[in-house]
Scaffold this active site. Structure first.
Site, PDB file in Angstrom:
ATOM      1  N   ASP A  64       0.853  -1.190   0.000  1.00 43.15           N
ATOM      2  CA  ASP A  64       0.000   0.000   0.000  1.00 43.15           C
ATOM      3  C   ASP A  64       0.890   1.243   0.000  1.00 43.15           C
ATOM      4  O   ASP A  64       1.405   1.656   1.029  1.00 43.15           O
ATOM      5  CB  ASP A  64      -0.911  -0.022   1.225  1.00 43.15           C
ATOM      6  CG  ASP A  64      -1.710   1.272   1.397  1.00 43.15           C
ATOM      7  OD1 ASP A  64      -1.738   2.089   0.450  1.00 43.15           O
ATOM      8  OD2 ASP A  64      -2.301   1.455   2.481  1.00 43.15           O
ATOM      9  N   GLU A 154      31.081   6.839   6.105  1.00 46.17           N
ATOM     10  CA  GLU A 154      31.544   6.667   7.486  1.00 46.17           C
ATOM     11  C   GLU A 154      30.397   7.094   8.399  1.00 46.17           C
ATOM     12  O   GLU A 154      30.197   8.285   8.641  1.00 46.17           O
ATOM     13  CB  GLU A 154      32.787   7.508   7.743  1.00 46.17           C
ATOM     14  CG  GLU A 154      33.957   7.184   6.821  1.00 46.17           C
ATOM     15  CD  GLU A 154      35.135   8.117   7.022  1.00 46.17           C
ATOM     16  OE1 GLU A 154      35.083   8.963   7.945  1.00 46.17           O
ATOM     17  OE2 GLU A 154      36.106   8.014   6.255  1.00 46.17           O
ATOM     18  N   GLU A 156      28.502   7.580  11.713  1.00 48.70           N
ATOM     19  CA  GLU A 156      28.621   7.702  13.168  1.00 48.70           C
ATOM     20  C   GLU A 156      27.240   7.642  13.812  1.00 48.70           C
ATOM     21  O   GLU A 156      26.234   7.990  13.182  1.00 48.70           O
ATOM     22  CB  GLU A 156      29.305   9.029  13.534  1.00 48.70           C
ATOM     23  CG  GLU A 156      30.721   9.152  13.015  1.00 48.70           C
ATOM     24  CD  GLU A 156      31.311  10.538  13.224  1.00 48.70           C
ATOM     25  OE1 GLU A 156      32.545  10.654  13.222  1.00 48.70           O
ATOM     26  OE2 GLU A 156      30.532  11.503  13.376  1.00 48.70           O
ATOM     27  N   GLU A 245      34.109   6.973  18.897  1.00 49.67           N
ATOM     28  CA  GLU A 245      34.303   8.288  18.284  1.00 49.67           C
ATOM     29  C   GLU A 245      34.527   9.363  19.352  1.00 49.67           C
ATOM     30  O   GLU A 245      34.602   9.098  20.539  1.00 49.67           O
ATOM     31  CB  GLU A 245      33.126   8.652  17.379  1.00 49.67           C
ATOM     32  CG  GLU A 245      33.408   8.464  15.888  1.00 49.67           C
ATOM     33  CD  GLU A 245      34.604   9.276  15.406  1.00 49.67           C
ATOM     34  OE1 GLU A 245      34.928  10.321  16.011  1.00 49.67           O
ATOM     35  OE2 GLU A 245      35.224   8.864  14.414  1.00 49.67           O
ATOM     36  N   GLU A 253      31.731   4.598  15.496  1.00 47.73           N
ATOM     37  CA  GLU A 253      31.790   4.635  14.036  1.00 47.73           C
ATOM     38  C   GLU A 253      32.327   3.293  13.562  1.00 47.73           C
ATOM     39  O   GLU A 253      33.372   2.828  14.027  1.00 47.73           O
ATOM     40  CB  GLU A 253      32.702   5.752  13.539  1.00 47.73           C
ATOM     41  CG  GLU A 253      32.841   5.808  12.018  1.00 47.73           C
ATOM     42  CD  GLU A 253      33.805   6.877  11.550  1.00 47.73           C
ATOM     43  OE1 GLU A 253      34.769   6.557  10.835  1.00 47.73           O
ATOM     44  OE2 GLU A 253      33.595   8.053  11.929  1.00 47.73           O
ATOM     45  N   HIS A 310      30.426  11.167   6.829  1.00 47.58           N
ATOM     46  CA  HIS A 310      31.391  11.595   5.819  1.00 47.58           C
ATOM     47  C   HIS A 310      31.381  10.587   4.672  1.00 47.58           C
ATOM     48  O   HIS A 310      31.405   9.378   4.890  1.00 47.58           O
ATOM     49  CB  HIS A 310      32.790  11.689   6.420  1.00 47.58           C
ATOM     50  CG  HIS A 310      32.868  12.582   7.610  1.00 47.58           C
ATOM     51  ND1 HIS A 310      33.863  12.470   8.568  1.00 47.58           N
ATOM     52  CD2 HIS A 310      32.076  13.598   8.017  1.00 47.58           C
ATOM     53  CE1 HIS A 310      33.685  13.384   9.501  1.00 47.58           C
ATOM     54  NE2 HIS A 310      32.603  14.075   9.200  1.00 47.58           N
ATOM     55  N   ARG A 384      40.369  19.018   8.176  1.00 47.80           N
ATOM     56  CA  ARG A 384      39.026  18.647   8.638  1.00 47.80           C
ATOM     57  C   ARG A 384      38.163  19.854   8.991  1.00 47.80           C
ATOM     58  O   ARG A 384      37.032  19.696   9.434  1.00 47.80           O
ATOM     59  CB  ARG A 384      39.132  17.699   9.825  1.00 47.80           C
ATOM     60  CG  ARG A 384      39.537  16.281   9.419  1.00 47.80           C
ATOM     61  CD  ARG A 384      39.729  15.366  10.623  1.00 47.80           C
ATOM     62  NE  ARG A 384      39.779  13.964  10.219  1.00 47.80           N
ATOM     63  CZ  ARG A 384      40.860  13.346   9.754  1.00 47.80           C
ATOM     64  NH1 ARG A 384      42.002  14.015   9.651  1.00 47.80           N
ATOM     65  NH2 ARG A 384      40.823  12.074   9.422  1.00 47.80           N
ATOM     66  N   GLU A 404      36.618  13.302  -0.034  1.00 49.28           N
ATOM     67  CA  GLU A 404      35.724  13.120   1.113  1.00 49.28           C
ATOM     68  C   GLU A 404      34.847  14.364   1.282  1.00 49.28           C
ATOM     69  O   GLU A 404      35.356  15.465   1.493  1.00 49.28           O
ATOM     70  CB  GLU A 404      36.533  12.878   2.377  1.00 49.28           C
ATOM     71  CG  GLU A 404      35.675  12.667   3.627  1.00 49.28           C
ATOM     72  CD  GLU A 404      36.515  12.524   4.883  1.00 49.28           C
ATOM     73  OE1 GLU A 404      36.957  11.390   5.153  1.00 49.28           O
ATOM     74  OE2 GLU A 404      36.737  13.540   5.570  1.00 49.28           O
ATOM     75  N   ARG A 406      32.197  16.067   3.667  1.00 53.12           N
ATOM     76  CA  ARG A 406      31.978  15.923   5.097  1.00 53.12           C
ATOM     77  C   ARG A 406      30.646  16.484   5.594  1.00 53.12           C
ATOM     78  O   ARG A 406      30.346  16.434   6.789  1.00 53.12           O
ATOM     79  CB  ARG A 406      33.132  16.581   5.855  1.00 53.12           C
ATOM     80  CG  ARG A 406      34.469  15.926   5.575  1.00 53.12           C
ATOM     81  CD  ARG A 406      35.642  16.710   6.145  1.00 53.12           C
ATOM     82  NE  ARG A 406      35.596  16.857   7.601  1.00 53.12           N
ATOM     83  CZ  ARG A 406      35.941  15.916   8.469  1.00 53.12           C
ATOM     84  NH1 ARG A 406      36.356  14.733   8.030  1.00 53.12           N
ATOM     85  NH2 ARG A 406      35.873  16.138   9.771  1.00 53.12           N
TER      86      ARG A 406
END
Length: 515
Positions: A64, A154, A156, A245, A253, A310, A384, A404, A406
């Site tokens: 449905d 990645e 987390e 983490e 992670e 990420h 970063r 990457e 982020r």
């Protein structure tokens, strides 16, 4: 459009697919998994036997669509779930029940899981609002351009011992009109044996001090091992790292090998499902909100790090032998000019991308300075503080070169998020968009004047702002997102904004409690 298998499966994955398990199926229950527009991983159960097995996989099972977020209206709701044969697995017996019971004893060896594609009823073809269709269209578009894509998410999350929603007089109606209710609301309480002040806390982890916590502080070591073992044994998902983490209170992670776009999104959905089910087994609560721990009165200093997703991307020629992001002659980061153009596309479309990769109100509690979350639209190697990073752990390794991004968080629908990222990057390649010079400084510590002089802009500060950007900047998505899906997505998100307006923090958290 004709679709190939969702990924190039490794040999042992093929062995566990439908051809490998068909011989052992006598009668059993089958769990069909599919994803709604906002990313919820749903499950339907049917009974199959040798006689009905082939027809089941050929013809599908009715669903449905009007009861699924974003799929259909009530007047045109008949749809079909058609299983993807390559995704058949034996469901982990330990996850059927939180405790050994008669249920798990009877059915532990007879439950099979499979991911399904969604079709319209009456032979009308694929449902354009099916998120998995988006990633499959993106993959086919790349194939038409002699390319394939590898994605490495990645993901987390937090694993709490409990989340307590407390309300005076034991009134738990979080959906009530607070303006008409004079009773006292209390902030939700996140309970963790790793947090200061807990009754069971022996070795608390300091705020922002959880990265690679030693075993005596790490309350989730066995938990992560269990998750990794289930992913490997039952889903052929090979875990590469599984660490505690940065945040306290149980942030983890678990990473797995890069894979093709649709397969990577499938793996995120499976991973989140396994984490939640293992958490249930441990009598804990897994939470994939981007920022569950925050202080509304002091957002820049209160709370703790949020959870990101990420996303690493690499593009390869169609034979998957040449990584077109790699250039051994590039002195800066061994990054090719095509890779720079891909970054240019991400920079160009960062504001509208945010609406898909950071898709909740809570996402923008995460995207603030001071908590390692990406705020500024810039790129660099190993930096970063920029939203786009080029990892430089290794030299002279073409296989490992990737970009990457982020900004994504785990509340995002992975089929939509990964497809949108690749679409934006491809637009940069097509239009040869120059991303500008890399920024090899800590952008968080720059003055506003310096950031302005370098042309560094910020990501949107709210979901509403990112949605407004998506309204005016969505053409690059049309290669994989159907107009109908984009319109539906926007409507659902603006409804979320309306629903959350003037709500308490407890209500906001409840809104995204199960993303």
């Amino acid at each position: 459009m004709t679709f190939r298998s969702n990924s190039a499966l490794e040999p042992e994955e093929k062995e566990q697919g439908i051809d490998g398990i068909k011989m052992i199926i006598d009668t059993g229950f089958i769990q069909l998994r599919y994803t709604d527009v906002l990313g919820k991983f749903l499950a339907k159960y049917v009974f199959g036997n040798k006689e009905t097995f082939d027809s089941f996989f050929k013809d599908g099972v009715g669903v449905d669509g009007s009861s699924v977020k974003g799929f259909a209206s009530i007047d045109d709701s008949d749809m079909l779930l058609v299983p993807d044969r390559s995704t058949v697995r034996i469901f982990p017996p330990s996850l059927i029940s939180s405790e050994r019971s008669q249920l798990s004893s009877n059915y532990s060896n007879k439950l099979f899981a499979v991911i399904a594609d969604v079709y319209q009823g009456f032979g009308k073809g694929r449902l354009v609002r099916d998120p998995r269709y988006v990633s499959q269209r993106m993959e086919e578009f790349l194939i038409e351009n002699n390319l394939t894509c590898q994605i490495g998410p990645e993901v987390e999350c937090f694993v709490f011992d409990n989340i307590i929603f407390n309300h005076k007089n034991n009134n738990n109606n979080l959906n009530g009109d607070r303006a008409k209710d004079n009773s006292e609301y209390r902030e939700p309480q996140f309970v963790s044996v790793e947090g200061y002040g807990g009754d069971c806390c022996k070795y608390p982890i300091r705020r922002k001090g959880g990265y690679d916590a030693p075993p005596f502080q790490d309350s989730l070591l066995e938990f992560r091992f269990d998750v990794a073992d289930i992913l490997r044994k039952y889903y052929s998902i090979h875990v590469t790292s599984l660490n505690h983490e940065v945040a306290s209170c149980g942030q983890i992670e678990i990473n797995f090998m890069h894979s093709a776009l649709t397969n990577a999104a499938d793996r995120v959905q499976i991973y989140k499902d396994v984490v939640r089910n293992v958490a249930r087994k441990y009598n804990k609560v897994a939470n994939f909100m981007p920022k569950p721990l925050f202080d509304k009165n002091d957002p820049l200093n209160g709370g703790d790090n949020g959870s990101g997703m990420h996303t690493s991307v690499s593009l390869w020629n169609d034979s998957s032998t040449t990584n077109i992001f790699y250039d051994s002659d590039d002195y800066y980061a061994e990054l090719s000019q095509i890779g720079r153009y891909f970054i240019g596309g991400l920079v160009e479309h960062a504001h509208s991308l945010a609406a898909i990769v950071a898709p909740t109100i809570n996402s923008y509690h995460r995207l603030i300075p001071g908590f390692e979350a990406p705020v500024y639209i810039a790129w660099a190697k190993g930096n970063r503080s920029a939203v786009i990073r080029i990892p430089i752990n290794e030299r002279n390794n073409a296989k490992s070169k990737h970009i990457e991004f982020r900004a994504p968080d785990p509340a995002a629908n992975p089929y939509l998020a990964f497809s949108a990222i690749v679409a934006a990057g491809f637009d940069g390649i097509k239009k040869t968009i120059d991303p500008g010079s890399p920024t090899d400084e800590n952008i968080y510590k720059m003055s506003d004047a310096k950031r302005n002089s370098l042309g560094i802009k910020s990501l949107p500060g709210s979901l509403e702002e990112s949605l407004e950007s998506l309204k005016s900047d969505s053409d690059y998505l049309k290669k994989c997102f159907h107009d109908e899906l984009l319109e539906t997505y926007m409507v659902l998100k603006f409804e979320e904004l309306a629903e959350a307006r003037d709500k308490s923090i407890a209500q906001e958290i409840m809104l995204y409690y199960d993303v």
